[in-house]
Scaffold this active site. Sequence first.
Site, mmCIF file in Angstrom:
data_model
loop_
_atom_site.group_PDB
_atom_site.id
_atom_site.type_symbol
_atom_site.label_atom_id
_atom_site.label_comp_id
_atom_site.label_asym_id
_atom_site.label_seq_id
_atom_site.Cartn_x
_atom_site.Cartn_y
_atom_site.Cartn_z
ATOM 1 N N TYR A 146 0.821 -1.216 0.000
ATOM 2 C CA TYR A 146 0.000 0.000 0.000
ATOM 3 C C TYR A 146 0.857 1.270 0.000
ATOM 4 O O TYR A 146 0.351 2.363 -0.245
ATOM 5 C CB TYR A 146 -0.953 0.030 1.211
ATOM 6 C CG TYR A 146 -1.976 -1.089 1.220
ATOM 7 C CD1 TYR A 146 -2.090 -1.983 0.163
ATOM 8 C CD2 TYR A 146 -2.843 -1.262 2.292
ATOM 9 C CE1 TYR A 146 -3.016 -3.011 0.178
ATOM 10 C CE2 TYR A 146 -3.779 -2.281 2.311
ATOM 11 C CZ TYR A 146 -3.849 -3.162 1.249
ATOM 12 O OH TYR A 146 -4.771 -4.171 1.268
ATOM 13 N N LYS A 195 3.767 -15.466 2.696
ATOM 14 C CA LYS A 195 3.680 -16.253 1.458
ATOM 15 C C LYS A 195 5.111 -16.578 1.047
ATOM 16 O O LYS A 195 5.588 -16.198 -0.026
ATOM 17 C CB LYS A 195 2.927 -15.410 0.399
ATOM 18 C CG LYS A 195 2.582 -16.131 -0.888
ATOM 19 C CD LYS A 195 1.477 -17.159 -0.718
ATOM 20 C CE LYS A 195 1.235 -17.876 -2.033
ATOM 21 N NZ LYS A 195 0.415 -19.079 -1.879
ATOM 22 N N ASP A 227 -2.656 -18.321 2.328
ATOM 23 C CA ASP A 227 -3.823 -19.011 1.756
ATOM 24 C C ASP A 227 -4.360 -20.049 2.743
ATOM 25 O O ASP A 227 -5.571 -20.180 2.942
ATOM 26 C CB ASP A 227 -3.507 -19.620 0.381
ATOM 27 C CG ASP A 227 -2.097 -20.187 0.278
ATOM 28 O OD1 ASP A 227 -1.329 -20.067 1.252
ATOM 29 O OD2 ASP A 227 -1.756 -20.760 -0.770
ATOM 30 N N ASP A 251 -4.944 -6.754 6.200
ATOM 31 C CA ASP A 251 -6.171 -6.046 5.820
ATOM 32 C C ASP A 251 -7.277 -7.065 5.541
ATOM 33 O O ASP A 251 -8.392 -6.990 6.072
ATOM 34 C CB ASP A 251 -5.856 -5.208 4.566
ATOM 35 C CG ASP A 251 -6.991 -4.286 4.171
ATOM 36 O OD1 ASP A 251 -7.975 -4.203 4.925
ATOM 37 O OD2 ASP A 251 -6.897 -3.657 3.094
ATOM 38 N N ASP A 255 -10.475 -8.521 8.320
ATOM 39 C CA ASP A 255 -11.894 -8.404 7.965
ATOM 40 C C ASP A 255 -12.571 -9.776 7.981
ATOM 41 O O ASP A 255 -13.714 -9.912 8.416
ATOM 42 C CB ASP A 255 -12.065 -7.756 6.583
ATOM 43 C CG ASP A 255 -12.170 -6.241 6.691
ATOM 44 O OD1 ASP A 255 -11.939 -5.714 7.796
ATOM 45 O OD2 ASP A 255 -12.481 -5.583 5.682
#
Length: 361
Positions: A146, A195, A227, A251, A255
Amino acid sequence: MEYKVAVIPGDGIGPEIVNEAKKVLDKVGEVYGHTFNYTEILMGGASIDVHGVPLTDDALETAKASDSVLLGAVGGVVGKDKWYELPPNLRPEAGLLAIRKGLNLYANLRPAYLYKELKGACPLKESIAEEGFDMMIVRELTGGLYFGERWTKEIDGTVTAMDTLKYDENEIRRIAVKAFDIAMKRNKNVISVDKSNVLDTSRLWDKVVSEVAKDYPEVTLTHMLVDNCAMQLVKNPKQFDVVVTENMFGDILSDEASMITGSIGMLPSASLSDGNFGLYEPSHGAAPDIAGQDIANPMATILSAAMMLRYSFDLDDAANAVEEAIRQVIAEGYRTVDIMSEGMTKVGCSAMGDLICERIK
Ligand code: NAD
Protein backbone atom coordinates in the site's frame (compact mmCIF):
# COMPACT_ATOMS: atom_id res chain seq x y z
CA MET A 1 -1.63 7.54 38.25
CA GLU A 2 -2.71 10.37 35.96
CA TYR A 3 -3.10 9.81 32.23
CA LYS A 4 -3.58 12.35 29.42
CA VAL A 5 -6.08 11.05 26.89
CA ALA A 6 -6.82 12.93 23.67
CA VAL A 7 -10.43 12.29 22.76
CA ILE A 8 -11.80 12.56 19.23
CA PRO A 9 -15.59 12.18 19.21
CA GLY A 10 -15.76 12.74 15.43
CA ASP A 11 -19.02 12.48 13.50
CA GLY A 12 -22.25 10.47 13.42
CA ILE A 13 -22.52 8.16 16.43
CA GLY A 14 -18.91 9.08 17.42
CA PRO A 15 -19.82 11.56 20.19
CA GLU A 16 -22.40 9.15 21.71
CA ILE A 17 -20.13 6.11 21.87
CA VAL A 18 -17.07 8.07 23.02
CA ASN A 19 -19.14 9.53 25.83
CA GLU A 20 -19.90 6.01 27.11
CA ALA A 21 -16.23 5.00 26.88
CA LYS A 22 -15.26 8.06 28.94
CA LYS A 23 -17.91 7.14 31.51
CA VAL A 24 -16.35 3.66 31.77
CA LEU A 25 -12.79 5.04 32.04
CA ASP A 26 -13.95 7.37 34.83
CA LYS A 27 -15.49 4.42 36.67
CA VAL A 28 -12.20 2.53 36.26
CA GLY A 29 -10.42 5.60 37.65
CA GLU A 30 -12.72 5.63 40.69
CA VAL A 31 -12.32 1.91 41.41
CA TYR A 32 -8.59 1.58 40.71
CA GLY A 33 -7.43 5.03 41.85
CA HIS A 34 -6.43 6.64 38.54
CA THR A 35 -7.29 9.94 36.86
CA PHE A 36 -7.91 10.29 33.16
CA ASN A 37 -7.58 13.88 31.93
CA TYR A 38 -9.29 14.37 28.57
CA THR A 39 -8.50 16.91 25.88
CA GLU A 40 -11.03 17.01 23.08
CA ILE A 41 -9.83 17.19 19.47
CA LEU A 42 -11.89 17.93 16.38
CA MET A 43 -11.44 15.61 13.42
CA GLY A 44 -13.38 14.66 10.30
CA GLY A 45 -16.56 16.52 9.44
CA ALA A 46 -16.62 18.17 12.88
CA SER A 47 -13.23 19.76 12.14
CA ILE A 48 -14.19 20.74 8.57
CA ASP A 49 -17.21 22.62 9.97
CA VAL A 50 -14.97 24.73 12.22
CA HIS A 51 -11.57 24.87 10.49
CA GLY A 52 -12.26 23.91 6.87
CA VAL A 53 -9.86 20.92 7.10
CA PRO A 54 -10.39 17.40 8.57
CA LEU A 55 -7.38 17.66 10.94
CA THR A 56 -5.43 20.76 11.93
CA ASP A 57 -1.72 20.78 12.84
CA ASP A 58 -2.71 21.96 16.33
CA ALA A 59 -5.04 18.98 16.75
CA LEU A 60 -2.26 16.61 15.70
CA GLU A 61 0.16 18.26 18.14
CA THR A 62 -2.38 17.84 20.95
CA ALA A 63 -2.70 14.15 20.09
CA LYS A 64 1.10 13.77 20.08
CA ALA A 65 1.37 15.44 23.49
CA SER A 66 -1.07 12.92 25.03
CA ASP A 67 -0.41 9.47 26.50
CA SER A 68 -2.95 7.92 24.12
CA VAL A 69 -5.85 8.77 21.81
CA LEU A 70 -9.47 7.58 21.94
CA LEU A 71 -11.39 7.97 18.68
CA GLY A 72 -15.08 7.50 17.89
CA ALA A 73 -15.47 7.57 14.12
CA VAL A 74 -15.55 10.12 11.33
CA GLY A 75 -17.54 10.48 8.14
CA GLY A 76 -21.00 11.14 6.79
CA VAL A 77 -23.01 10.30 3.72
CA VAL A 78 -21.79 11.07 0.20
CA GLY A 79 -24.40 13.14 -1.63
CA LYS A 80 -26.01 14.26 1.64
CA ASP A 81 -23.27 15.85 3.72
CA LYS A 82 -21.62 18.94 2.29
CA TRP A 83 -18.18 17.66 3.35
CA TYR A 84 -18.19 15.43 0.27
CA GLU A 85 -18.32 18.43 -2.08
CA LEU A 86 -14.68 19.04 -1.06
CA PRO A 87 -11.72 17.45 -2.87
CA PRO A 88 -10.80 13.95 -1.50
CA ASN A 89 -7.80 15.23 0.50
CA LEU A 90 -10.10 17.56 2.48
CA ARG A 91 -12.93 15.10 3.20
CA PRO A 92 -13.56 13.67 6.70
CA GLU A 93 -11.77 10.34 6.09
CA ALA A 94 -8.56 12.19 5.11
CA GLY A 95 -8.30 13.12 8.80
CA LEU A 96 -7.94 9.41 9.65
CA LEU A 97 -5.04 8.92 7.26
CA ALA A 98 -3.38 12.14 8.46
CA ILE A 99 -3.56 11.20 12.14
CA ARG A 100 -2.38 7.60 11.54
CA LYS A 101 0.60 8.91 9.56
CA GLY A 102 1.26 11.84 11.91
CA LEU A 103 1.36 9.55 14.94
CA ASN A 104 3.47 6.88 13.20
CA LEU A 105 0.97 4.12 14.01
CA TYR A 106 2.59 1.09 12.45
CA ALA A 107 0.92 -1.78 14.31
CA ASN A 108 -2.80 -2.37 13.93
CA LEU A 109 -4.43 -4.69 16.47
CA ARG A 110 -7.79 -6.22 15.64
CA PRO A 111 -9.13 -8.71 18.16
CA ALA A 112 -11.86 -11.15 17.13
CA TYR A 113 -13.70 -12.74 20.04
CA LEU A 114 -16.89 -14.78 19.97
CA TYR A 115 -19.18 -14.30 22.99
CA LYS A 116 -20.97 -17.60 23.58
CA GLU A 117 -24.28 -15.75 24.04
CA LEU A 118 -23.86 -14.15 20.58
CA LYS A 119 -22.76 -17.26 18.71
CA GLY A 120 -26.07 -17.22 16.81
CA ALA A 121 -24.64 -14.24 14.85
CA CYS A 122 -21.56 -16.27 13.83
CA PRO A 123 -21.95 -17.44 10.22
CA LEU A 124 -19.89 -20.61 10.83
CA LYS A 125 -21.33 -24.09 11.47
CA GLU A 126 -22.64 -24.56 15.02
CA SER A 127 -20.02 -27.23 15.77
CA ILE A 128 -17.26 -24.66 15.07
CA ALA A 129 -18.97 -21.67 16.73
CA GLU A 130 -19.62 -23.86 19.79
CA GLU A 131 -15.88 -24.03 20.43
CA GLY A 132 -15.59 -20.20 20.52
CA PHE A 133 -12.47 -18.23 19.55
CA ASP A 134 -10.38 -15.38 20.89
CA MET A 135 -7.67 -14.07 18.58
CA MET A 136 -5.67 -10.91 18.02
CA ILE A 137 -4.60 -10.01 14.50
CA VAL A 138 -1.51 -7.78 14.45
CA ARG A 139 -1.22 -6.11 11.05
CA GLU A 140 1.74 -4.06 9.81
CA LEU A 141 0.16 -0.74 8.86
CA THR A 142 2.69 1.61 7.26
CA GLY A 143 4.69 -0.51 4.81
CA GLY A 144 4.30 -3.07 2.06
CA LEU A 145 2.23 -2.91 -1.09
CA TYR A 146 0.00 0.00 0.00
CA PHE A 147 3.01 2.30 0.40
CA GLY A 148 5.29 1.09 -2.39
CA GLU A 149 5.99 2.84 -5.68
CA ARG A 150 3.12 2.48 -8.16
CA TRP A 151 2.27 3.59 -11.64
CA THR A 152 -0.10 3.05 -14.55
CA LYS A 153 1.19 3.77 -18.04
CA GLU A 154 0.94 2.67 -21.60
CA ILE A 155 3.81 0.49 -22.71
CA ASP A 156 3.97 -0.38 -26.42
CA GLY A 157 0.25 0.35 -26.78
CA THR A 158 -0.81 -1.72 -23.74
CA VAL A 159 -2.00 -0.05 -20.55
CA THR A 160 0.08 -1.52 -17.75
CA ALA A 161 0.02 -0.98 -13.98
CA MET A 162 2.54 -1.82 -11.30
CA ASP A 163 2.59 -1.82 -7.47
CA THR A 164 5.69 -2.64 -5.44
CA LEU A 165 5.91 -4.66 -2.25
CA LYS A 166 8.91 -3.77 -0.14
CA TYR A 167 9.82 -4.39 3.52
CA ASP A 168 13.07 -3.85 5.32
CA GLU A 169 14.19 -5.91 8.31
CA ASN A 170 13.61 -3.03 10.78
CA GLU A 171 9.96 -2.65 9.77
CA ILE A 172 9.45 -6.38 10.25
CA ARG A 173 11.35 -6.54 13.53
CA ARG A 174 9.37 -3.76 15.24
CA ILE A 175 5.98 -5.30 14.39
CA ALA A 176 7.21 -8.76 15.39
CA VAL A 177 8.32 -7.37 18.78
CA LYS A 178 4.82 -5.86 19.28
CA ALA A 179 3.22 -9.22 18.42
CA PHE A 180 5.41 -11.16 20.86
CA ASP A 181 4.85 -8.56 23.61
CA ILE A 182 1.10 -8.93 23.07
CA ALA A 183 1.37 -12.73 23.11
CA MET A 184 3.07 -12.45 26.52
CA LYS A 185 -0.12 -10.75 27.80
CA ARG A 186 -2.28 -13.48 26.21
CA ASN A 187 -1.82 -17.22 25.56
CA LYS A 188 1.84 -17.06 24.42
CA ASN A 189 1.18 -18.33 20.93
CA VAL A 190 2.15 -16.46 17.73
CA ILE A 191 1.25 -17.52 14.20
CA SER A 192 3.23 -15.53 11.63
CA VAL A 193 1.46 -15.39 8.28
CA ASP A 194 3.27 -14.89 4.98
CA LYS A 195 3.68 -16.25 1.46
CA SER A 196 7.26 -17.43 1.80
CA ASN A 197 6.84 -20.13 -0.86
CA VAL A 198 6.66 -17.29 -3.44
CA LEU A 199 7.65 -13.83 -2.17
CA ASP A 200 11.10 -12.53 -1.18
CA THR A 201 9.53 -10.09 1.30
CA SER A 202 7.83 -13.05 2.96
CA ARG A 203 11.09 -15.00 3.21
CA LEU A 204 12.66 -11.99 4.95
CA TRP A 205 9.54 -11.72 7.14
CA ASP A 206 9.85 -15.38 8.10
CA LYS A 207 13.55 -15.03 8.98
CA VAL A 208 13.24 -11.83 11.05
CA VAL A 209 10.17 -13.06 12.98
CA SER A 210 12.08 -16.28 13.81
CA GLU A 211 15.02 -14.19 15.08
CA VAL A 212 12.72 -12.10 17.31
CA ALA A 213 11.13 -15.31 18.65
CA LYS A 214 14.49 -16.25 20.25
CA ASP A 215 14.01 -13.39 22.73
CA TYR A 216 10.65 -14.86 23.79
CA PRO A 217 11.36 -18.47 24.82
CA GLU A 218 7.94 -18.78 26.49
CA VAL A 219 6.09 -18.01 23.26
CA THR A 220 5.41 -20.70 20.66
CA LEU A 221 5.92 -19.49 17.09
CA THR A 222 4.36 -21.18 14.06
CA HIS A 223 4.64 -20.02 10.44
CA MET A 224 1.55 -20.31 8.23
CA LEU A 225 1.03 -19.49 4.57
CA VAL A 226 -1.60 -16.82 3.96
CA ASP A 227 -3.82 -19.01 1.76
CA ASN A 228 -3.88 -21.70 4.44
CA CYS A 229 -4.60 -19.05 7.11
CA ALA A 230 -7.65 -17.81 5.17
CA MET A 231 -8.99 -21.38 5.23
CA GLN A 232 -8.05 -22.12 8.84
CA LEU A 233 -9.88 -18.98 10.05
CA VAL A 234 -13.21 -20.48 9.01
CA LYS A 235 -12.31 -24.14 9.61
CA ASN A 236 -10.71 -23.94 13.06
CA PRO A 237 -10.59 -20.34 14.39
CA LYS A 238 -9.99 -21.60 17.93
CA GLN A 239 -6.35 -22.44 17.07
CA PHE A 240 -5.39 -18.75 16.77
CA ASP A 241 -4.07 -16.58 19.61
CA VAL A 242 -1.86 -13.85 18.08
CA VAL A 243 -1.55 -13.62 14.29
CA VAL A 244 1.16 -11.30 12.93
CA THR A 245 1.26 -10.39 9.28
CA GLU A 246 2.10 -7.75 6.68
CA ASN A 247 -0.16 -4.91 5.58
CA MET A 248 -2.27 -6.35 2.75
CA PHE A 249 -2.60 -9.87 4.17
CA GLY A 250 -3.61 -8.28 7.49
CA ASP A 251 -6.17 -6.05 5.82
CA ILE A 252 -7.94 -9.04 4.32
CA LEU A 253 -7.53 -11.52 7.19
CA SER A 254 -8.66 -9.04 9.87
CA ASP A 255 -11.89 -8.40 7.96
CA GLU A 256 -12.42 -12.15 7.56
CA ALA A 257 -11.87 -12.63 11.29
CA SER A 258 -14.27 -9.83 12.22
CA MET A 259 -16.94 -11.28 9.91
CA ILE A 260 -16.97 -14.59 11.78
CA THR A 261 -17.82 -12.78 15.04
CA GLY A 262 -21.00 -11.58 13.30
CA SER A 263 -21.38 -8.29 15.19
CA ILE A 264 -19.78 -5.04 14.02
CA GLY A 265 -20.81 -3.10 17.14
CA MET A 266 -18.62 -5.32 19.32
CA LEU A 267 -15.25 -5.03 17.56
CA PRO A 268 -12.54 -2.80 19.01
CA SER A 269 -9.16 -1.96 17.50
CA ALA A 270 -5.87 -0.33 18.40
CA SER A 271 -3.07 1.18 16.36
CA LEU A 272 0.24 1.37 18.15
CA SER A 273 3.40 3.40 17.71
CA ASP A 274 6.75 3.14 19.45
CA GLY A 275 6.72 2.81 23.23
CA ASN A 276 3.27 2.62 24.77
CA PHE A 277 1.55 5.22 22.61
CA GLY A 278 -1.57 4.13 20.74
CA LEU A 279 -4.80 5.23 19.11
CA TYR A 280 -7.90 3.24 20.07
CA GLU A 281 -11.10 3.14 18.04
CA PRO A 282 -13.99 0.83 17.19
CA SER A 283 -13.68 -1.12 13.92
CA HIS A 284 -17.00 0.24 12.67
CA GLY A 285 -17.68 3.63 11.09
CA ALA A 286 -19.73 6.68 12.04
CA ALA A 287 -23.08 4.96 11.30
CA PRO A 288 -24.82 8.20 10.24
CA ASP A 289 -28.05 6.23 9.68
CA ILE A 290 -28.53 5.82 13.45
CA ALA A 291 -26.70 8.93 14.78
CA GLY A 292 -28.33 11.00 17.52
CA GLN A 293 -30.91 8.35 18.43
CA ASP A 294 -29.15 6.84 21.48
CA ILE A 295 -29.36 3.36 19.95
CA ALA A 296 -25.72 2.76 18.86
CA ASN A 297 -23.82 -0.08 20.47
CA PRO A 298 -21.02 1.52 22.55
CA MET A 299 -19.28 -1.79 23.34
CA ALA A 300 -16.67 -1.68 20.52
CA THR A 301 -15.54 1.73 21.77
CA ILE A 302 -15.58 0.65 25.41
CA LEU A 303 -13.56 -2.47 24.49
CA SER A 304 -11.14 -0.14 22.64
CA ALA A 305 -10.77 1.83 25.88
CA ALA A 306 -10.03 -1.49 27.64
CA MET A 307 -7.29 -2.11 25.06
CA MET A 308 -5.93 1.35 25.90
CA LEU A 309 -5.76 0.39 29.58
CA ARG A 310 -3.88 -2.81 28.71
CA TYR A 311 -1.51 -1.73 25.93
CA SER A 312 -0.84 1.97 26.65
CA PHE A 313 -1.13 2.08 30.44
CA ASP A 314 -0.24 -1.51 31.44
CA LEU A 315 -3.38 -1.64 33.62
CA ASP A 316 -4.21 -5.27 32.87
CA ASP A 317 -6.48 -5.73 35.92
CA ALA A 318 -8.59 -2.72 34.95
CA ALA A 319 -8.77 -3.89 31.31
CA ASN A 320 -9.89 -7.34 32.47
CA ALA A 321 -12.53 -5.75 34.72
CA VAL A 322 -14.03 -3.79 31.79
CA GLU A 323 -14.07 -6.88 29.55
CA GLU A 324 -15.61 -8.94 32.35
CA ALA A 325 -18.30 -6.27 32.91
CA ILE A 326 -19.20 -6.51 29.21
CA ARG A 327 -19.35 -10.31 29.39
CA GLN A 328 -21.68 -10.01 32.41
CA VAL A 329 -24.01 -7.52 30.75
CA ILE A 330 -24.30 -9.80 27.73
CA ALA A 331 -24.81 -12.90 29.90
CA GLU A 332 -27.59 -11.05 31.75
CA GLY A 333 -29.40 -10.54 28.45
CA TYR A 334 -28.97 -6.80 27.81
CA ARG A 335 -28.70 -5.94 24.09
CA THR A 336 -28.49 -2.87 21.91
CA VAL A 337 -30.65 -3.04 18.80
CA ASP A 338 -27.85 -4.31 16.49
CA ILE A 339 -27.38 -7.52 18.55
CA MET A 340 -30.97 -7.85 19.78
CA SER A 341 -32.60 -11.30 19.73
CA GLU A 342 -35.82 -12.77 21.09
CA GLY A 343 -36.22 -12.83 24.86
CA MET A 344 -33.42 -10.31 25.51
CA THR A 345 -33.75 -6.83 27.08
CA LYS A 346 -33.29 -3.98 24.60
CA VAL A 347 -31.33 -0.96 25.91
CA GLY A 348 -29.95 2.23 24.35
CA CYS A 349 -26.37 3.47 24.06
CA SER A 350 -26.29 5.46 27.28
CA ALA A 351 -28.11 2.79 29.35
CA MET A 352 -25.64 0.18 28.08
CA GLY A 353 -22.75 2.38 29.26
CA ASP A 354 -24.38 2.67 32.71
CA LEU A 355 -24.92 -1.10 32.98
CA ILE A 356 -21.26 -1.75 32.16
CA CYS A 357 -20.07 0.89 34.69
CA GLU A 358 -22.20 -0.67 37.44
CA ARG A 359 -20.44 -4.01 36.92
CA ILE A 360 -16.87 -2.70 37.16
CA LYS A 361 -15.62 -3.74 40.55
P1 NAD B 1 -20.55 1.87 9.39
O1 NAD B 1 -19.70 0.93 10.15
O2 NAD B 1 -20.61 3.26 9.89
O3 NAD B 1 -22.05 1.29 9.35
C1 NAD B 1 -22.40 0.04 8.74
C2 NAD B 1 -23.72 -0.45 9.36
O4 NAD B 1 -23.48 -0.90 10.68
C3 NAD B 1 -24.79 0.64 9.48
O5 NAD B 1 -26.05 0.10 9.25
C4 NAD B 1 -24.68 1.11 10.92
O6 NAD B 1 -25.88 1.62 11.45
C5 NAD B 1 -24.25 -0.17 11.62
N1 NAD B 1 -23.40 0.12 12.79
C6 NAD B 1 -22.11 0.51 12.77
N2 NAD B 1 -21.66 0.72 14.01
C7 NAD B 1 -22.68 0.45 14.83
C8 NAD B 1 -22.83 0.49 16.25
N3 NAD B 1 -21.84 0.84 17.08
N4 NAD B 1 -24.04 0.17 16.77
C9 NAD B 1 -25.05 -0.22 15.97
N5 NAD B 1 -24.97 -0.27 14.63
C10 NAD B 1 -23.79 0.07 14.07
O7 NAD B 1 -20.05 1.81 7.87
P2 NAD B 1 -20.52 2.66 6.61
O8 NAD B 1 -21.99 2.83 6.62
O9 NAD B 1 -19.84 2.04 5.48
O10 NAD B 1 -19.84 4.10 6.82
C11 NAD B 1 -20.51 5.24 7.38
C12 NAD B 1 -19.53 6.41 7.48
O11 NAD B 1 -18.47 6.06 8.38
C13 NAD B 1 -18.86 6.74 6.14
O12 NAD B 1 -18.73 8.13 6.06
C14 NAD B 1 -17.50 6.08 6.25
O13 NAD B 1 -16.53 6.73 5.46
C15 NAD B 1 -17.22 6.25 7.71
N6 NAD B 1 -16.27 5.24 8.27
C16 NAD B 1 -15.42 5.71 9.22
C17 NAD B 1 -14.54 4.83 9.81
C18 NAD B 1 -13.65 5.37 10.90
O14 NAD B 1 -13.87 6.47 11.39
N7 NAD B 1 -12.63 4.61 11.29
C19 NAD B 1 -14.53 3.49 9.44
C20 NAD B 1 -15.44 3.04 8.49
C21 NAD B 1 -16.33 3.93 7.91
